[in-house]
Design a protein around this motif. Structure first.
Motif, PDB file in Angstrom:
ATOM      1  N   ASP A 158       2.040  43.021 -39.803  1.00  0.00           N
ATOM      2  CA  ASP A 158       2.997  43.716 -40.664  1.00  0.00           C
ATOM      3  C   ASP A 158       3.298  42.852 -41.884  1.00  0.00           C
ATOM      4  OD1 ASP A 158       3.152  45.871 -39.005  1.00  0.00           O
ATOM      5  OD2 ASP A 158       4.875  45.098 -37.877  1.00  0.00           O
ATOM      6  N   MET A 159       3.527  43.512 -43.016  1.00  0.00           N
ATOM      7  CA  MET A 159       3.829  42.763 -44.233  1.00  0.00           C
ATOM      8  C   MET A 159       5.248  42.205 -44.163  1.00  0.00           C
ATOM      9  SD  MET A 159       2.077  44.366 -47.603  1.00  0.00           S
ATOM     10  CE  MET A 159       2.918  45.942 -47.522  1.00  0.00           C
ATOM     11  N   LYS A 160       5.317  40.898 -44.282  1.00  0.00           N
ATOM     12  CA  LYS A 160       6.623  40.236 -44.304  1.00  0.00           C
ATOM     13  C   LYS A 160       6.740  39.408 -45.567  1.00  0.00           C
ATOM     14  CE  LYS A 160       7.427  40.183 -39.350  1.00  0.00           C
ATOM     15  NZ  LYS A 160       7.797  39.378 -38.162  1.00  0.00           N
ATOM     16  N   ILE A 161       7.961  39.224 -45.997  1.00  0.00           N
ATOM     17  CA  ILE A 161       8.216  38.471 -47.221  1.00  0.00           C
ATOM     18  C   ILE A 161       7.986  36.988 -46.974  1.00  0.00           C
ATOM     19  CG2 ILE A 161      10.000  37.777 -48.884  1.00  0.00           C
ATOM     20  CD1 ILE A 161      11.293  40.533 -48.467  1.00  0.00           C
ATOM     21  N   VAL A 162       7.170  36.387 -47.815  1.00  0.00           N
ATOM     22  CA  VAL A 162       6.987  34.939 -47.799  1.00  0.00           C
ATOM     23  C   VAL A 162       7.967  34.294 -48.766  1.00  0.00           C
ATOM     24  CG1 VAL A 162       5.398  33.054 -48.355  1.00  0.00           C
ATOM     25  CG2 VAL A 162       4.557  35.071 -47.134  1.00  0.00           C
ATOM     26  N   LYS A 163       8.102  34.923 -49.945  1.00  0.00           N
ATOM     27  CA  LYS A 163       9.019  34.391 -50.965  1.00  0.00           C
ATOM     28  C   LYS A 163       9.566  35.540 -51.798  1.00  0.00           C
ATOM     29  CE  LYS A 163       7.149  32.056 -54.315  1.00  0.00           C
ATOM     30  NZ  LYS A 163       6.485  30.956 -55.060  1.00  0.00           N
ATOM     31  N   VAL A 164      10.847  35.518 -52.083  1.00  0.00           N
ATOM     32  CA  VAL A 164      11.455  36.492 -53.002  1.00  0.00           C
ATOM     33  C   VAL A 164      11.345  35.912 -54.402  1.00  0.00           C
ATOM     34  CG1 VAL A 164      13.552  37.704 -53.676  1.00  0.00           C
ATOM     35  CG2 VAL A 164      13.033  37.372 -51.248  1.00  0.00           C
ATOM     36  N   ILE A 165      10.587  36.608 -55.267  1.00  0.00           N
ATOM     37  CA  ILE A 165      10.417  36.146 -56.646  1.00  0.00           C
ATOM     38  C   ILE A 165      11.564  36.654 -57.506  1.00  0.00           C
ATOM     39  CG2 ILE A 165       8.888  36.206 -58.657  1.00  0.00           C
ATOM     40  CD1 ILE A 165       6.546  36.456 -56.643  1.00  0.00           C
ATOM     41  N   ASN A 166      11.901  37.914 -57.369  1.00  0.00           N
ATOM     42  CA  ASN A 166      13.125  38.483 -57.944  1.00  0.00           C
ATOM     43  C   ASN A 166      13.436  39.770 -57.193  1.00  0.00           C
ATOM     44  OD1 ASN A 166      11.605  40.618 -59.160  1.00  0.00           O
ATOM     45  ND2 ASN A 166      11.251  39.379 -60.986  1.00  0.00           N
ATOM     46  N   ASN A 167      14.425  40.521 -57.653  1.00  0.00           N
ATOM     47  CA  ASN A 167      14.841  41.728 -56.922  1.00  0.00           C
ATOM     48  C   ASN A 167      13.724  42.751 -56.750  1.00  0.00           C
ATOM     49  OD1 ASN A 167      17.431  40.815 -56.525  1.00  0.00           O
ATOM     50  ND2 ASN A 167      18.299  41.919 -58.283  1.00  0.00           N
ATOM     51  N   ASN A 168      12.733  42.713 -57.644  1.00  0.00           N
ATOM     52  CA  ASN A 168      11.690  43.742 -57.633  1.00  0.00           C
ATOM     53  C   ASN A 168      10.305  43.209 -57.277  1.00  0.00           C
ATOM     54  OD1 ASN A 168      13.580  45.738 -58.768  1.00  0.00           O
ATOM     55  ND2 ASN A 168      13.428  44.493 -60.612  1.00  0.00           N
ATOM     56  N   LEU A 214      -1.317  42.929 -70.909  1.00  0.00           N
ATOM     57  CA  LEU A 214      -0.525  43.840 -71.746  1.00  0.00           C
ATOM     58  C   LEU A 214       0.963  43.714 -71.445  1.00  0.00           C
ATOM     59  CD1 LEU A 214      -0.447  45.941 -73.925  1.00  0.00           C
ATOM     60  CD2 LEU A 214      -0.913  47.717 -72.223  1.00  0.00           C
ATOM     61  N   THR A 215       1.321  43.517 -70.188  1.00  0.00           N
ATOM     62  CA  THR A 215       2.736  43.311 -69.855  1.00  0.00           C
ATOM     63  C   THR A 215       3.284  42.096 -70.590  1.00  0.00           C
ATOM     64  OG1 THR A 215       2.427  44.293 -67.657  1.00  0.00           O
ATOM     65  CG2 THR A 215       4.395  42.946 -67.987  1.00  0.00           C
ATOM     66  N   ASP A 216       2.512  41.025 -70.576  1.00  0.00           N
ATOM     67  CA  ASP A 216       2.912  39.808 -71.278  1.00  0.00           C
ATOM     68  C   ASP A 216       3.035  40.069 -72.774  1.00  0.00           C
ATOM     69  OD1 ASP A 216       3.508  37.015 -71.401  1.00  0.00           O
ATOM     70  OD2 ASP A 216       1.480  36.640 -72.090  1.00  0.00           O
ATOM     71  N   HIS A 217       2.085  40.824 -73.336  1.00  0.00           N
ATOM     72  CA  HIS A 217       2.123  41.107 -74.770  1.00  0.00           C
ATOM     73  C   HIS A 217       3.329  41.967 -75.135  1.00  0.00           C
ATOM     74  CE1 HIS A 217       0.752  41.965 -78.847  1.00  0.00           C
ATOM     75  NE2 HIS A 217       1.101  43.216 -78.607  1.00  0.00           N
ATOM     76  N   LEU A 218       3.611  43.002 -74.345  1.00  0.00           N
ATOM     77  CA  LEU A 218       4.754  43.876 -74.633  1.00  0.00           C
ATOM     78  C   LEU A 218       6.052  43.072 -74.652  1.00  0.00           C
ATOM     79  CD1 LEU A 218       3.977  47.068 -72.512  1.00  0.00           C
ATOM     80  CD2 LEU A 218       3.842  46.836 -74.995  1.00  0.00           C
ATOM     81  N   SER A 267      -0.175  31.321 -59.503  1.00  0.00           N
ATOM     82  CA  SER A 267       1.098  30.764 -59.971  1.00  0.00           C
ATOM     83  C   SER A 267       1.447  31.295 -61.358  1.00  0.00           C
ATOM     84  CB  SER A 267       1.023  29.231 -59.996  1.00  0.00           C
ATOM     85  OG  SER A 267      -0.017  28.794 -60.847  1.00  0.00           O
ATOM     86  N   GLN A 268       0.411  31.492 -62.185  1.00  0.00           N
ATOM     87  CA  GLN A 268       0.636  32.032 -63.531  1.00  0.00           C
ATOM     88  C   GLN A 268       1.226  33.437 -63.463  1.00  0.00           C
ATOM     89  OE1 GLN A 268      -2.960  32.480 -65.770  1.00  0.00           O
ATOM     90  NE2 GLN A 268      -1.938  33.381 -67.529  1.00  0.00           N
ATOM     91  N   PHE A 269       0.683  34.261 -62.571  1.00  0.00           N
ATOM     92  CA  PHE A 269       1.176  35.631 -62.453  1.00  0.00           C
ATOM     93  C   PHE A 269       2.574  35.672 -61.848  1.00  0.00           C
ATOM     94  CE2 PHE A 269       1.341  39.833 -60.303  1.00  0.00           C
ATOM     95  CZ  PHE A 269       1.315  40.607 -61.442  1.00  0.00           C
ATOM     96  N   GLU A 270       2.813  34.833 -60.855  1.00  0.00           N
ATOM     97  CA  GLU A 270       4.155  34.759 -60.262  1.00  0.00           C
ATOM     98  C   GLU A 270       5.185  34.419 -61.337  1.00  0.00           C
ATOM     99  OE1 GLU A 270       5.023  32.515 -56.814  1.00  0.00           O
ATOM    100  OE2 GLU A 270       3.336  33.303 -55.662  1.00  0.00           O
ATOM    101  N   ILE A 307       9.606  38.323 -66.634  1.00  0.00           N
ATOM    102  CA  ILE A 307       9.568  39.557 -67.420  1.00  0.00           C
ATOM    103  C   ILE A 307      10.281  40.673 -66.671  1.00  0.00           C
ATOM    104  CG2 ILE A 307       7.993  41.358 -68.275  1.00  0.00           C
ATOM    105  CD1 ILE A 307       6.035  39.219 -69.006  1.00  0.00           C
ATOM    106  N   PRO A 308      11.130  41.442 -67.350  1.00  0.00           N
ATOM    107  CA  PRO A 308      11.813  42.564 -66.692  1.00  0.00           C
ATOM    108  C   PRO A 308      10.816  43.522 -66.038  1.00  0.00           C
ATOM    109  CG  PRO A 308      12.737  42.179 -68.869  1.00  0.00           C
ATOM    110  CD  PRO A 308      11.527  41.296 -68.758  1.00  0.00           C
ATOM    111  N   TYR A 309      11.176  44.029 -64.868  1.00  0.00           N
ATOM    112  CA  TYR A 309      10.303  44.910 -64.107  1.00  0.00           C
ATOM    113  C   TYR A 309       9.903  46.152 -64.907  1.00  0.00           C
ATOM    114  CZ  TYR A 309       8.699  47.861 -60.245  1.00  0.00           C
ATOM    115  OH  TYR A 309       7.961  48.671 -59.432  1.00  0.00           O
TER     116      TYR A 309
END
Length: 309
Positions: free
Chosen positions: A28-38, A124-128, A84-87, A93-95
């Motif tokens: 089952d998928m379990k949380i390893v780390k909470v990065i932010n609320n989303n 593109l997310t980074d660019h926006l 790590s870069q994506f994390e 960046i806002p969700y």
């Protein structure tokens, strides 16, 4: 399953299949780390880290908590090199910006009818985020390639305009045509799946213009830009550039056909050889006889149609 891309992204119904496979393997998928609320990190059934996105998926959650499947909107399977870069990207960046990118990619799919490199969700997310922050600080960039982008990548530019209109509606910020052009370049980059990245792809409009100029100056004509043969020729050149950037030219196999077109269309062939020399200098990749043959065919066709007009 082995993943070849920097980021593999699961969407519904892929998410359903992914979670079902996890359960089947008793993981089952379990949380390893909470990065932010989303955004949270987890592990797949082969103990590879995944990034799971969903509105409120990490709210008041801790490491070890089970992930609520109904909240899962996207799953990113990342290579170790970019993890790590994506994390860091999704944590800063806002969700909503990721959702903006999702809407833009969907629109691009409708307009272009082609697949995009999934890494666009990162780039593109980074660019926006960067573009919106720059606009709020009144820092405006001029897009030196805007004219070429509008002329040769009109559909991608239309997607850029769609993105700008959406940002205006969602954020109350009016991005310029220059910014729509920058977004279009990201779309072109994802469309071409260019290994060389933005810098090489950003040169594509200039390269396209240069090759068209070679044809115009060789034959001393103005090409009919409204003709179907011109549109086909430009499309061929776009993908010729794509193959050059990716170092994936047609293999040289049709030697007899090559010789036939060389004799049948000597002027178009001579022009194609000029384009070959230009492309080899620009990309440091050998252009095969096969590529020259196809260029000869398209040049001959566009010149013949131009003379008919």
């Amino acid at each position: 399953m082995d993943f070849e891309y920097d980021a593999v992204i699961f969407f519904a119904p892929d998410i359903v299949k992914f979670t079902e496979r996890q359960k089947k393997d008793g993981a089952d998928m379990k949380i390893v780390k909470v990065i932010n609320n989303n955004v949270v990190s987890s592990m797949d059934n082969q103990q590879r880290e995944i990034i799971v996105l969903g509105k409120g998926i990490g709210f008041r959650k801790s490491s070890g908590d089970e992930i609520q499947e109904e909240r899962v909107e996207k799953i990113f399977q990342l290579s170790t090199a970019v993890n790590s870069q994506f994390e860091r990207l999704v944590s800063e960046i806002p969700y909503e910006y990721i959702k903006y990118t999702d809407e833009i990619v969907k629109e691009a799919g409708k307009v272009l009818g082609s697949q995009l490199n999934r890494n666009i969700y990162i780039t593109l997310t980074d660019h926006l985020h960067f573009a919106i922050e720059r606009h709020r600080k009144n820092i405006l960039f001029q897009n030196a390639l805007l004219w070429e982008i509008k002329k040769f990548y009109s559909r991608e530019f239309a997607v850029g305009q769609y993105a700008a209109a959406m940002i205006k509606e969602k954020e109350g910020i009016e991005l310029s045509e220059d910014e729509a052009g920058f977004i279009a370049i990201h779309i072109v980059n994802a469309e071409m799946d260019a290994g060389g990245g933005m810098e090489q792809t950003a040169n594509a409009p200039e390269m396209l213009q240069d090759m068209l100029n070679i044809v115009k100056y060789t034959f001393h004509i103005a090409l009919d830009e409204e003709s179907l043969s011109y549109e086909r020729f430009v499309t061929h050149l776009k993908f010729f550039i794509q193959r050059a950037i990716n170092h994936s030219y047609y293999p040289a196999e049709e030697h007899e056909l090559y010789e036939l077109y060389r004799r049948k269309c000597p002027k178009a062939y001579a022009c194609a050889k000029k384009i070959r020399r230009y492309m080899e200098e620009k990309t440091e990749t050998l252009v095969t006889d096969e590529e020259v043959m196809y260029l000869t065919v398209h040049i001959s066709r566009v010149i013949d149609r131009n003379h008919e007009q």
